[in-house]
Enzyme design. Structure first.
Site, PDB file in Angstrom:
ATOM      1  N   GLU A   7       0.838  -1.207   0.000  1.00 33.11           N
ATOM      2  CA  GLU A   7       0.000   0.000   0.000  1.00 33.11           C
ATOM      3  C   GLU A   7       0.870   1.254   0.000  1.00 33.11           C
ATOM      4  O   GLU A   7       0.561   2.238  -0.672  1.00 33.11           O
ATOM      5  CB  GLU A   7      -0.922   0.012   1.231  1.00 33.11           C
ATOM      6  CG  GLU A   7      -1.971   1.129   1.208  1.00 33.11           C
ATOM      7  CD  GLU A   7      -1.486   2.473   1.749  1.00 33.11           C
ATOM      8  OE1 GLU A   7      -2.115   3.489   1.433  1.00 33.11           O
ATOM      9  OE2 GLU A   7      -0.469   2.519   2.468  1.00 33.11           O
ATOM     10  N   GLU A   8       1.958   1.198   0.762  1.00 29.27           N
ATOM     11  CA  GLU A   8       2.727   2.424   0.999  1.00 29.27           C
ATOM     12  C   GLU A   8       3.448   2.981  -0.221  1.00 29.27           C
ATOM     13  O   GLU A   8       3.525   4.179  -0.393  1.00 29.27           O
ATOM     14  CB  GLU A   8       3.754   2.201   2.125  1.00 29.27           C
ATOM     15  CG  GLU A   8       3.138   1.916   3.489  1.00 29.27           C
ATOM     16  CD  GLU A   8       2.389   3.106   4.075  1.00 29.27           C
ATOM     17  OE1 GLU A   8       2.285   4.143   3.405  1.00 29.27           O
ATOM     18  OE2 GLU A   8       1.906   2.985   5.217  1.00 29.27           O
ATOM     19  N   ASP A  65      -7.256   1.497   8.057  1.00 28.14           N
ATOM     20  CA  ASP A  65      -5.910   2.020   7.805  1.00 28.14           C
ATOM     21  C   ASP A  65      -5.780   3.433   8.380  1.00 28.14           C
ATOM     22  O   ASP A  65      -5.223   4.316   7.752  1.00 28.14           O
ATOM     23  CB  ASP A  65      -5.609   2.007   6.296  1.00 28.14           C
ATOM     24  CG  ASP A  65      -4.170   2.394   5.985  1.00 28.14           C
ATOM     25  OD1 ASP A  65      -3.338   2.358   6.911  1.00 28.14           O
ATOM     26  OD2 ASP A  65      -3.889   2.746   4.828  1.00 28.14           O
TER      27      ASP A  65
HETATM   28 ZN   LIG Z   1      -1.409   2.850   5.966  1.00 25.85          ZN
END
Ligand SMILES: [Zn+2]
Length: 490
Positions: free
Chosen positions: A354-355, A382
Site C-alpha cells: 500500500e505504501e 488504515d
Molecule cells: Zn497505511
C-alpha cells in the site's frame, strides 16, 4: 386506574384528537401507519442482531488482535515491500489465518524494492555562522526518491510556502537551488479530530512537490514533514515523480528544521549540503494474503475485510498498518471461534505494498475484476488503532439508514456514528470505483499523525482496549454485511 371496558379511555381520545392531527401537521407517519405491518422484511434478522452483540462482546474481551500486531511490529519489525520482513509477514499471516480454519490463498504481486541509504544534511553557510561550524538538519529520504551524487549536493536553499508561490517565481530564481516546501500540517484541524483532512491538505507537497520544483530547475526538493508532532521526527512517505519533469532527490525535514531554515533564509543566503543514497532494486515477487470464511448461503458473494501488511521502514508499522491487519484477522478469528456461519463469504485480505505503489491492490483488481459484481462490500482499516466513534460509508445514501440497527449495537462501545464519505481506503479504491459499497471505522485521528511514517510508529502507541474496540466495529460490520437479508443498492 382501570380502563373503562366500553367507550373511549382518555388516552385514546387524546390520541385521536391530538396526536394524529399533530403528526399530520408535522408530516410524520401517523402512529396508526407505524402500527400496521410493514411490507418489507427486516434487513437484519433477530438472530443476526443477537449474533452481532455476541461478536461485539467477544471482540471487546479478546486479546488476539493485540497479539497479532505485537508479533508483526516487535518480532518481524518494519515491513517495507521487497524486504525480508515483508516476506516473513506474508508467511506469518497466512499461517495464522490457516490455523483458525480459513481457506488461505497467496495471490502473487510484483512489488517495488526501494531501500533507504544514508540520509544526512547540514547547513554549511548561513547568517551569523560561527567559523568552521555547520548545523545538522534532521531529515529522511522520501520513498521512491533518486539518490544525490555520492558526495552529495551543495546548493542554496529556497523556501516557499506552497505551489502558487513557487510557480510565481522566475525559473532563474529556482534553478540550481534546493527547494523547501514549508507547508505546515494543520495541527488545530487534527486536534479537532479531523487528522485525515489535515493530512490530505499537506500530503500533496510530498507527492507532487519534487516534480514541481524540478520543472523550474531545482536540483533537490525538501518538504516540511507531513505530521503533527513536535519531537523533531522526520515523516517519510511516497513521492510521485511526474513523467514531464527530471527526477530530483527528495526528502522530508522535521517541522522544527523547516522553521529553522525558513528563519535563517529570511536573514540571508543559506547553503545546504545534502546526501541521500537510496537504491531502487529490481522488483520482487510478493503476495496479498487472502483468507476466506466461506458463506453458507451465498458463498460466491464476498465481503472484503482488510488492512495493509507492508509498512514504512523507519518504525515498526504498528499503527500503520499492523493494527488494520490485526483487527481484520480478529474478525475471522471470532467468527470461527463462536462457530458463526456467515451467509456470504468473509474474505480477510492483508494487502501488500500500500505504501509505495499499491501493487497488491492493483493486482487484486486485475485478477478479480470479473467478480466485482459479486463483491458485496469492502472494508479497510488504515487509520491506526485509536478509539473508533463510528463507521464511514462510501455507498448510496440510503445505505446509512439501512445500517441504523447495526449502529445501535456499535453505540454500545461509543461507535454509533454513521458517516457518508467519498473514500474509505487506498487498497479498496478499485472496488469503490467499481461501485462496491465500502466501509471503514472512523478512528480517533488526533494523535495518529504524530507518529505516522516516523520511527515512533511502534507498538506502545497502541492501547489494547482501543484496538479491541476497532476489532468490535470491524467484526460487527463485516458480519452484518454477510448476513443482510437484502443486497445493498449500487
Ligand atoms: Zn497505511
Amino acid at each position: 386506574m382501570p380502563q373503562p371496558r366500553n367507550g373511549f379511555c382518555p388516552a385514546y381520545l387524546l390520541f385521536l384528537f391530538l396526536v394524529i392531527p399533530l403528526a399530520r401537521v408535522l408530516a410524520l407517519p401517523t402512529p396508526v401507519a407505524i402500527a400496521s405491518a410493514s411490507p418489507t422484511p427486516a434487513l437484519f434478522s433477530s438472530q443476526t442482531l443477537s449474533q452481532l452483540k455476541q461478536l461485539q462482546r467477544a471482540a471487546l474481551e479478546s486479546d488476539y488482535a493485540y497479539r497479532q500486531v505485537a508479533h508483526l511490529a516487535n518480532n518481524i519489525g518494519p515491513r517495507l515491500s521487497g524486504s525480508a520482513q515483508a516476506a516473513k509477514a506474508v508467511e506469518y499471516v497466512a499461517r495464522e489465518l490457516e490455523a483458525i480454519g480459513c481457506d488461505v490463498q497467496l495471490e502473487k504481486a510484483m512489488v517495488p524494492h526501494w531501500v533507504r541509504g544514508e540520509e544526512r544534511a547540514a547547513l554549511v553557510q548561513f547568517p551569523g555562522q560561527a567559523p568552521n561550524t555547520t548545523q545538522r538538519i534532521v531529515l529522511c529520504a522520501l520513498g521512491g526518491t533518486v539518490a544525490t551524487p555520492k558526495d552529495g549536493i551543495e546548493a542554496e536553499v529556497l523556501v516557499v510556502k506552497n505551489f502558487d508561490e513557487l510557480k510565481a517565481m522566475a525559473r532563474e530564481k529556482v534553478a540550481g537551488k534546493i527547494v523547501l516546501f514549508n507547508y505546515p500540517f494543520d495541527k488545530q484541524m487534527a486536534a479537532e479530530g479531523r487528522g485525515m483532512q489535515a493530512y490530505g491538505e499537506a500530503v500533496v507537497y510530498r507527492g507532487q512537490g519534487p516534480s514541481a520544483a524540478a520543472r523550474q530547475g531545482a536540483v533537490a526538493c525538501l518538504i516540511r514533514s507531513v505530521g503533527s508532532a513536535d519531537y523533531r521526527l522526520p515523516h517519510t512517505g511516497m513521492t510521485n515523480y511526474a513523467t514531464d519533469a527530471p527526477k530530483i532527490p527528495a526528502g522530508a525535514v522535521t517541522a522544527e528544521d523547516a522553521d529553522l531554515i525558513a528563519s535563517l533564509v529570511r536573514q540571508g543566503p543559506v547553503k545546504m549540503a545534502l546526501v541521500l543514497t537510496p537504491q531502487t532494486l529490481p522488483e520482487v515477487e510478493s503476495a496479498n494474503v487472502l483468507a476466506d470464511v466461506k458463506g453458507s448461503e451465498y458463498p460466491e458473494q464476498v465481503i472484503i475485510v482488510s488492512g495493509h501488511l507492508d509498512s514504512w521502514d523507519l518504525g515498526t508499522g504498528a499503527i500503520d498498518d499492523g493494527a488494520g491487519v490485526a483487527v481484520s484477522m480478529e474478525a475471522a478469528n471470532l467468527i470461527q471461534k463462536l462457530h458463526l456461519k456467515p451467509k456470504r463469504t468473509i474474505r480477510v485480505i492483508a494487502w501488500i505494498n500500500e505504501e509505495n505503489g499499491e501493487a497488491g491492490s492493483k493486482q487484486y483488481a486485475k485478477d478479480h475484476e470479473k467478480e466485482f459484481s459479486n463483491h458485496f462490500a469492502a472494508l479497510e482499516t488504515d487509520g491506526g488503532a485509536g478509539h473508533p466513534i463510528g463507521v464511514n460509508i462510501k455507498a448510496r445514501p440510503e445505505v446509512k439508514k439501512m445500517f441504523s440497527p447495526v449502529a445501535d449495537i456499535l453505540q454500545e462501545s461509543g461507535a454509533g456514528i454513521l458517516d457518508l464519505v467519498e473514500h474509505c481506503g487506498a487498497d479498496i479504491e478499485p472496488l469503490e470505483k467499481a461501485g462496491v459499497p465500502a466501509f471503514s471505522p472512523i478512528q480517533d485521528s488526533r494523535f495518529y499523525f504524530n507518529y505516522h511514517h516516523t520511527p515512533a510508529d511502534t507498538l506502545d502507541k497502541i492501547v489494547p482496549k482501543e484496538l479491541a474496540e476497532n476489532s468490535a466495529v470491524v467484526a460487527v460490520v463485516a458480519y452484518a454485511l454477510a448476513n443482510m437479508e437484502r443486497p445493498l443498492p449500487r
